[in-house]
Design a protein around this motif. Structure first.
Motif, PDB file in Angstrom:
ATOM      1  N   PHE A 272      36.323  69.698  23.500  1.00  0.00           N
ATOM      2  CA  PHE A 272      35.144  69.081  24.108  1.00  0.00           C
ATOM      3  C   PHE A 272      35.367  68.895  25.598  1.00  0.00           C
ATOM      4  CE2 PHE A 272      37.965  65.698  22.654  1.00  0.00           C
ATOM      5  CZ  PHE A 272      38.109  64.917  23.790  1.00  0.00           C
ATOM      6  N   LEU A 273      34.279  68.787  26.323  1.00  0.00           N
ATOM      7  CA  LEU A 273      34.279  68.430  27.737  1.00  0.00           C
ATOM      8  C   LEU A 273      33.577  67.094  27.906  1.00  0.00           C
ATOM      9  CD1 LEU A 273      33.195  71.820  29.389  1.00  0.00           C
ATOM     10  CD2 LEU A 273      35.506  70.913  29.247  1.00  0.00           C
ATOM     11  N   VAL A 274      34.073  66.285  28.817  1.00  0.00           N
ATOM     12  CA  VAL A 274      33.438  65.018  29.187  1.00  0.00           C
ATOM     13  C   VAL A 274      33.422  64.940  30.708  1.00  0.00           C
ATOM     14  CG1 VAL A 274      33.592  62.498  29.114  1.00  0.00           C
ATOM     15  CG2 VAL A 274      34.229  63.833  27.098  1.00  0.00           C
ATOM     16  N   VAL A 275      32.284  64.600  31.275  1.00  0.00           N
ATOM     17  CA  VAL A 275      32.189  64.395  32.719  1.00  0.00           C
ATOM     18  C   VAL A 275      32.518  62.940  33.021  1.00  0.00           C
ATOM     19  CG1 VAL A 275      30.707  64.559  34.752  1.00  0.00           C
ATOM     20  CG2 VAL A 275      30.373  66.130  32.850  1.00  0.00           C
ATOM     21  N   ALA A 276      33.325  62.710  34.054  1.00  0.00           N
ATOM     22  CA  ALA A 276      33.688  61.350  34.455  1.00  0.00           C
ATOM     23  C   ALA A 276      33.373  61.165  35.934  1.00  0.00           C
ATOM     24  CB  ALA A 276      35.173  61.096  34.195  1.00  0.00           C
ATOM     25  N   HIS A 277      32.571  60.153  36.230  1.00  0.00           N
ATOM     26  CA  HIS A 277      32.184  59.874  37.621  1.00  0.00           C
ATOM     27  C   HIS A 277      32.460  58.413  37.940  1.00  0.00           C
ATOM     28  CE1 HIS A 277      29.891  60.071  41.387  1.00  0.00           C
ATOM     29  NE2 HIS A 277      29.381  58.898  41.041  1.00  0.00           N
ATOM     30  N   PHE A 278      33.273  58.188  38.984  1.00  0.00           N
ATOM     31  CA  PHE A 278      33.560  56.822  39.431  1.00  0.00           C
ATOM     32  C   PHE A 278      32.781  56.554  40.709  1.00  0.00           C
ATOM     33  CE2 PHE A 278      35.904  53.376  41.429  1.00  0.00           C
ATOM     34  CZ  PHE A 278      36.136  52.535  40.359  1.00  0.00           C
ATOM     35  N   ASN A 279      31.926  55.557  40.660  1.00  0.00           N
ATOM     36  CA  ASN A 279      31.092  55.190  41.805  1.00  0.00           C
ATOM     37  C   ASN A 279      31.756  54.035  42.544  1.00  0.00           C
ATOM     38  OD1 ASN A 279      29.142  54.452  43.623  1.00  0.00           O
ATOM     39  ND2 ASN A 279      27.552  53.995  42.103  1.00  0.00           N
ATOM     40  N   HIS A 280      32.391  54.337  43.663  1.00  0.00           N
ATOM     41  CA  HIS A 280      33.063  53.289  44.440  1.00  0.00           C
ATOM     42  C   HIS A 280      32.065  52.328  45.086  1.00  0.00           C
ATOM     43  CE1 HIS A 280      37.184  54.790  44.200  1.00  0.00           C
ATOM     44  NE2 HIS A 280      36.705  56.016  44.333  1.00  0.00           N
TER      45      HIS A 280
ATOM     46  N   GLN B 207      21.749  68.223  32.262  1.00  0.00           N
ATOM     47  CA  GLN B 207      21.340  69.630  32.328  1.00  0.00           C
ATOM     48  C   GLN B 207      22.325  70.532  31.598  1.00  0.00           C
ATOM     49  OE1 GLN B 207      21.110  71.090  36.364  1.00  0.00           O
ATOM     50  NE2 GLN B 207      21.322  73.210  35.719  1.00  0.00           N
ATOM     51  N   LEU B 208      23.628  70.213  31.722  1.00  0.00           N
ATOM     52  CA  LEU B 208      24.665  71.022  31.092  1.00  0.00           C
ATOM     53  C   LEU B 208      24.984  70.569  29.667  1.00  0.00           C
ATOM     54  CD1 LEU B 208      27.136  71.325  34.118  1.00  0.00           C
ATOM     55  CD2 LEU B 208      25.449  73.013  33.342  1.00  0.00           C
ATOM     56  N   ALA B 209      24.323  69.496  29.224  1.00  0.00           N
ATOM     57  CA  ALA B 209      24.533  68.953  27.874  1.00  0.00           C
ATOM     58  C   ALA B 209      25.998  68.586  27.643  1.00  0.00           C
ATOM     59  CB  ALA B 209      24.039  69.937  26.814  1.00  0.00           C
ATOM     60  N   VAL B 210      26.559  67.859  28.608  1.00  0.00           N
ATOM     61  CA  VAL B 210      27.946  67.389  28.523  1.00  0.00           C
ATOM     62  C   VAL B 210      27.940  65.865  28.581  1.00  0.00           C
ATOM     63  CG1 VAL B 210      30.242  67.455  29.578  1.00  0.00           C
ATOM     64  CG2 VAL B 210      28.773  69.477  29.664  1.00  0.00           C
ATOM     65  N   PRO B 211      28.646  65.161  27.695  1.00  0.00           N
ATOM     66  CA  PRO B 211      28.689  63.698  27.737  1.00  0.00           C
ATOM     67  C   PRO B 211      29.194  63.192  29.089  1.00  0.00           C
ATOM     68  CG  PRO B 211      29.712  64.526  25.726  1.00  0.00           C
ATOM     69  CD  PRO B 211      29.463  65.713  26.589  1.00  0.00           C
ATOM     70  N   LEU B 212      28.692  62.041  29.499  1.00  0.00           N
ATOM     71  CA  LEU B 212      29.035  61.478  30.803  1.00  0.00           C
ATOM     72  C   LEU B 212      29.610  60.081  30.642  1.00  0.00           C
ATOM     73  CD1 LEU B 212      28.834  61.391  33.965  1.00  0.00           C
ATOM     74  CD2 LEU B 212      26.524  60.451  33.644  1.00  0.00           C
ATOM     75  N   GLU B 213      30.684  59.816  31.379  1.00  0.00           N
ATOM     76  CA  GLU B 213      31.265  58.477  31.483  1.00  0.00           C
ATOM     77  C   GLU B 213      31.218  58.068  32.950  1.00  0.00           C
ATOM     78  OE1 GLU B 213      32.615  56.333  29.322  1.00  0.00           O
ATOM     79  OE2 GLU B 213      33.137  57.460  27.508  1.00  0.00           O
ATOM     80  N   THR B 214      30.714  56.857  33.216  1.00  0.00           N
ATOM     81  CA  THR B 214      30.642  56.369  34.588  1.00  0.00           C
ATOM     82  C   THR B 214      31.188  54.949  34.674  1.00  0.00           C
ATOM     83  OG1 THR B 214      28.410  55.466  34.336  1.00  0.00           O
ATOM     84  CG2 THR B 214      28.589  57.756  35.067  1.00  0.00           C
ATOM     85  N   GLU B 215      31.605  54.598  35.872  1.00  0.00           N
ATOM     86  CA  GLU B 215      32.032  53.228  36.132  1.00  0.00           C
ATOM     87  C   GLU B 215      31.820  52.937  37.610  1.00  0.00           C
ATOM     88  OE1 GLU B 215      36.245  50.901  36.156  1.00  0.00           O
ATOM     89  OE2 GLU B 215      35.650  51.770  34.225  1.00  0.00           O
ATOM     90  N   CYS B 216      31.515  51.689  37.923  1.00  0.00           N
ATOM     91  CA  CYS B 216      31.291  51.283  39.308  1.00  0.00           C
ATOM     92  C   CYS B 216      32.441  50.431  39.808  1.00  0.00           C
ATOM     93  CB  CYS B 216      29.987  50.493  39.445  1.00  0.00           C
ATOM     94  SG  CYS B 216      28.501  51.492  39.213  1.00  0.00           S
ATOM     95  N   GLY B 217      32.842  50.678  41.058  1.00  0.00           N
ATOM     96  CA  GLY B 217      33.829  49.834  41.713  1.00  0.00           C
ATOM     97  C   GLY B 217      33.175  48.582  42.277  1.00  0.00           C
TER      98      GLY B 217
END
Length: 351
Positions: free
Chosen positions: A61-69, A89-99
């Motif tokens: 599997f692929l997972v996108v991870a984005h950290f928002n500082h 759009q790419l149908a890939v799960p996303l994980e995000t977190e904010c600083g």
């Protein structure tokens, strides 16, 4: 439908550095800031995993991870929204977190981001963290290290693959950087060829950060006299990387002879080791400073201690203590304390 040549060239380079067969049945977390490099990496990995000609469906599997500082207010949130839409759009799960949004130095921001990535990998049971560092990033890193007083290993630049080595939990996470042979301009041209947008971080134009100064001021000045400076430095870095790889078996033998235990890290004094290890010409060169320093660097990584502020000067001081010279006690960056007794050195980090 065939890909345009610029995009296909990028795809081929990434596939050559990291064949899909090596990760399509495993878990991969893709760090994505929204910038061109990470967007290209994510798109390429998605296409590779979903190749219609593959003999069987991928089990990984692929997972996108984005950290928002949150350093740039609305712009930071726009980056996060862009990554959210791209993942959808790419149908890939996303994980995000904010600083916290407060101003931080480069090291603190990097540590926050890496802790987020580590958490996402554990949560999903991933094996790899894929990051979109390019050839230009590698050259900038080497120049930065050079001006801070690095040794030969620092000149080897960023490794294409390495353990998430500052993770003291002993996990087998691996950081993959399959774009180190690709230039920044080449990556952007490839994205334009497939009409794939990305986000430009305006803070990259500020020279408040030293790495930005290298990118915006130093390298353009060098290229005004040496237009091929970046690929030339990259070739030198590759040579240093080959040297470091060839040294690894020697480092293994050095550690097997010198290291007594890991917790606390205890090493035998080199001036107390005699016998076959010192007289056999085929034995590991225990008093070879280059070998000893690279072995010490590996000990730091295994212990989860900070490497960033350890320059060649500090490594040389530790080596001298191992040889029975210099002080009997020393405190190094990261609050690592060293004490020497008649037979060994003990290293402990004070938190």
């Amino acid at each position: 439908m065939t890909n345009p040549p610029p995009w296909q060239n990028v795809r081929d380079a990434i596939e050559s550095a990291w064949p899909a067969s090596g990760y399509r049945d495993l878990g991969v977390v893709v760090g994505c800031s929204g910038g061109a490099d990470s967007v290209a990496l994510l798109r390429s990995l998605v296409e590779s995993v979903r190749q219609p000609a593959a003999p069987s469906p991928p089990r990984g599997f692929l997972v996108v991870a984005h950290f928002n500082h949150q350093f740039r207010g609305r712009e930071s949130h726009a980056d996060a929204e862009f990554v959210r839409q791209l993942a959808g759009q790419l149908a890939v799960p996303l994980e995000t977190e904010c600083g916290q949004g407060a101003e931080q130095d480069e090291e603190s921001a990097r540590n926050d981001r890496r802790e987020f990535f580590r958490t996402v990998m554990r949560r999903h049971g991933a094996r790899y963290l894929a990051l979109g560092h390019s050839r230009d990033d590698n050259v900038e890193t080497v120049l930065y290290r050079l001006m801070r007083g690095t040794g030969p290993a620092g000149m080897a630049g960023i490794a294409s693959f390495r353990p998430f080595s500052d993770d003291p939990s002993g996990s087998d996470f691996v950081i993959a950087r399959p774009m180190l042979d690709l230039g920044r301009d080449q990556i952007r041209e490839a994205l334009r060829s497939i009409n794939a947008p990305w986000r430009d971080d305006a803070s990259n134009r500020s020279n408040a950060y030293r790495r930005n100064w290298i990118r915006n001021e130093l390298l353009p000045t060098m290229q005004s006299q040496f237009p091929q400076a970046v690929p030339a430095i990259a070739r030198a870095v590759q040579g240093q990387r080959q040297w470091l790889d060839a040294l690894q078996p020697v480092i293994d033998r050095w550690l097997a002879t010198v290291q007594i235990q890991e917790k606390p890290l205890t090493l035998r004094r080199l001036d107390r080791i005699g016998g076959e290890a010192e007289t056999d010409p085929t034995a590991t060169p225990l008093r070879d400073q280059a070998v000893a320093i690279e072995a010490l660097r590996r000990c730091w990584q295994r212990s989860g201690w900070p490497l960033r502020d350890m320059g060649q000067f500090h490594w040389t001081r530790v080596f001298e203590m191992l040889c029975g010279r210099g002080p009997d006690a020393l405190t190094l960056p990261g609050a690592v304390e060293i004490r020497r007794d008649p037979e060994s050195l003990t290293l402990v980090r004070r938190h």
